[in-house]
Every structure is written in C-alpha cells, then in structure tokens.
Scaffold this motif. Structure first.
Motif, PDB file in Angstrom:
ATOM      1  N   ARG A 155      -6.698  -3.712   3.792  1.00 45.76           N
ATOM      2  CA  ARG A 155      -7.611  -2.611   4.435  1.00 45.76           C
ATOM      3  C   ARG A 155      -8.390  -2.097   3.304  1.00 45.76           C
ATOM      4  NH1 ARG A 155      -6.636  -0.640   9.446  1.00 45.76           N
ATOM      5  NH2 ARG A 155      -8.749   0.360   9.109  1.00 45.76           N
TER       6      ARG A 155
ATOM      7  N   ASP B 115       0.739  -1.236  -0.039  1.00 45.99           N
ATOM      8  CA  ASP B 115       0.037  -0.124  -0.074  1.00 45.99           C
ATOM      9  C   ASP B 115       0.768   1.291   0.092  1.00 45.99           C
ATOM     10  OD1 ASP B 115       0.797  -0.839   2.731  1.00 45.99           O
ATOM     11  OD2 ASP B 115      -1.000   0.361   3.527  1.00 45.99           O
TER      12      ASP B 115
ATOM     13  N   LYS C  94      -2.663  -7.378   6.942  1.00 49.92           N
ATOM     14  CA  LYS C  94      -4.023  -7.528   6.537  1.00 49.92           C
ATOM     15  C   LYS C  94      -4.324  -6.423   5.427  1.00 49.92           C
ATOM     16  CE  LYS C  94      -8.726  -7.551   8.341  1.00 49.92           C
ATOM     17  NZ  LYS C  94      -8.913  -8.868   7.373  1.00 49.92           N
TER      18      LYS C  94
ATOM     19  N   ASP D  75     -10.919  -0.373   3.355  1.00 49.53           N
ATOM     20  CA  ASP D  75     -11.381   1.112   4.045  1.00 49.53           C
ATOM     21  C   ASP D  75     -10.418   2.153   3.674  1.00 49.53           C
ATOM     22  OD1 ASP D  75      -9.874  -0.511   5.853  1.00 49.53           O
ATOM     23  OD2 ASP D  75     -10.677   1.057   7.392  1.00 49.53           O
ATOM     24  N   GLN D  76      -9.136   1.431   3.704  1.00 53.22           N
ATOM     25  CA  GLN D  76      -8.173   2.569   3.587  1.00 53.22           C
ATOM     26  C   GLN D  76      -7.963   2.859   1.895  1.00 53.22           C
ATOM     27  OE1 GLN D  76      -4.534   1.177   5.347  1.00 53.22           O
ATOM     28  NE2 GLN D  76      -5.298   1.338   7.424  1.00 53.22           N
TER      29      GLN D  76
ATOM     30  N   GLU E 288      -9.526  -9.184  -0.561  1.00 53.41           N
ATOM     31  CA  GLU E 288      -8.080  -9.722  -0.192  1.00 53.41           C
ATOM     32  C   GLU E 288      -7.887 -10.887  -0.396  1.00 53.41           C
ATOM     33  OE1 GLU E 288      -5.567  -9.493   3.823  1.00 53.41           O
ATOM     34  OE2 GLU E 288      -7.542 -10.142   4.245  1.00 53.41           O
TER      35      GLU E 288
END
Length: 266
Positions: A208, A147, A206, A210-211, A231
């Motif tokens: 994310r 990310d 993990k 939402d991010q 994921e």
C-alpha cells in the motif's frame, strides 16, 4: 538416482525441479507455489510456509522433503520424527541461489543440466549488471518486506538492487539472515535515509504505497515526492530461487532504469 518422491515445502525446489525436467519426482508442494502455474494443477498442496499437513505428507510416502530456512525448522523436526528425510536449505545470496540450483540438480542426478541452467541464470544477472554500469546516477533504494513492524530487504534482494544499478539504504541489515534481525528499531529511520525509490514486497499481502506515504516524516522523502513507490509481488522476488533472478530482477531493473531515464531527461 536420488530421491524419487519429493515433497517441496516451498516454491523454489518446485520451480527448479520443473525447470530440470524432474517434475515427476514431486508428490506434494507448498500452497504458496505459483511457479510454474501448472504445478498448482498437477500436485497436491500439503504445506504453507510455517505450517504443514504432516499426516498428508507422510501419506504421500516421500523419500525426501525439501524446505527453506529456520522458519521451517519445526516442520522439519516433525517430519524427521515421522521418518522422512529432510533437506532444509538456508541460502541467502544470489550466489547461494545459483549454488542451490546446482546442488538440487546433483541430488536428482541432473548435475550437468542444473549447471547449464544456473549458468544461463547467471548470464542473465551479469547482463543486467553490465547495463547498469552505464547509468550516470544510482538511486537510493529502500526495500520493505513487511510494514508493521517495518522489515528491510533480505540479502539476495539487496544484491539484485545493487546489480541493477541501485544503492540499498540498509546494507548493514541485508546480511542479517533472520527477518527479526532486519526489523527497523526506529520506523522513521527509512525516511531519514531519503530513498529515491521504495520497493515494497509485503509477503502475502498487497503493498500500500498510500500508507507508506502517510507515515510520519515521509512527506519530504524523494520517493514520495516523485511518486517512486513500487510493488513487486513477493513470489517474484522473495522466493530464493529462479524467479528472483529472472522476473524479480527484471522488475527491479525496469523500476531503476525508468528512474535513471527521468533524471537524465531533467
């Protein structure tokens, strides 16, 4: 025939050797190994991905250590200096994974068994591709390995997405072998390519969704609007071994098939 005391610095040689019935040759494994589960109980953990317990490995008296990629070059160099023979594979494609299985099988005197195993895996991949050819639509898929910075998918994952009926939105980066070559120079470029599906496999942590959805410019991305941020755990897809061609591909097929079904129902 072949090496009798093998240290596996990554998961794929461990998984392959167990599949070929040659687990007794393994004397040490990577701490990241999860396949097969019994390996974690049976074998000492002597390495991570970018580091290794060199003294512990040498104490195991291996006649070969097997690893993967340039990222393990320093480990390989130190083991070589300590008198350990090292094989660092560097395959990056689906075809490369199948060839790796055959080469490893030949190395331990199980060429015929390895060929049958590779053929079985290849047949499974072909079956997925045949099912995908019937899809009336192909979703645009963004694969994200990390990310910050954003890193797009490696070649074998990109190929599996295409085989399962998707279209990788960064095909020009997929063939770049090094992770740093797949860093997105502009973090907003993935949003501009308007993926229908996002598959996140952040190696070691993990994913994310939402991010991802909260990133600037992502509020109108189809994958965000339609809740298509998924994921796939990195051991299932980012290890260049059997797992990617079985569980990893099954995960990709499930995600894409569900998207196609939703489009057809509209």
């Amino acid at each position: 025939m072949g090496p009798k005391r093998i240290v596996c610095l990554t998961e794929e040689p461990t998984e392959t050797l167990y599949a070929l019935g040659q687990e007794d040759r393994i004397v040490g494994i990577s701490g990241f190994t999860v396949r097969p589960p019994r390996a974690r109980k049976e074998k000492p953990k002597v390495s991570a991905f970018t580091s290794a317990k060199i003294d512990a490995i040498v104490a195991l008296r291996p006649d070969m250590a097997i690893g993967f990629s340039d990222i393990q070059a320093d480990i390989a160099a130190e083991l070589t200096r300590r008198g350990v023979e090292v094989w660092i594979a560097n395959h990056r494609s689906v075809a490369g994974i199948l060839d790796y299985i055959r080469r490893l099988g030949a190395l331990v005197g199980e060429a015929s068994r390895a060929d049958r195993y590779a053929a079985q895996l290849e047949a499974g991949v072909t079956a997925v591709a045949e099912r995908a050819r019937a899809y009336p639509q192909r979703p645009r898929v963004y694969i994200e390995e990390w990310d910050v910075p954003q890193i797009s998918g490696i070649q074998w994952v990109s190929e599996l997405v295409e085989l399962a009926g998707g279209v990788d939105v960064f095909p020009e980066l997929a063939t770049e072998s090094l992770a740093r070559q797949r860093i997105l120079a502009d973090g907003c470029e993935a949003a501009r390519r308007a993926p229908d599906i996002v598959i996140g496999s952040w190696c070691g942590k993990k994913f994310r969704p939402d991010q991802v959805a909260a990133r600037p410019g992502w509020d109108q991305v189809p994958a965000v609007l339609n809740g298509e941020l998924h994921e796939i755990k990195s051991p299932r897809i980012l290890q260049p071994g059997p797992a990617a061609l079985t569980d990893g591909l099954a995960d990709i097929e499930r995600i894409i098939a569900a998207w196609v079904a939703k489009q057809s129902a509209r």
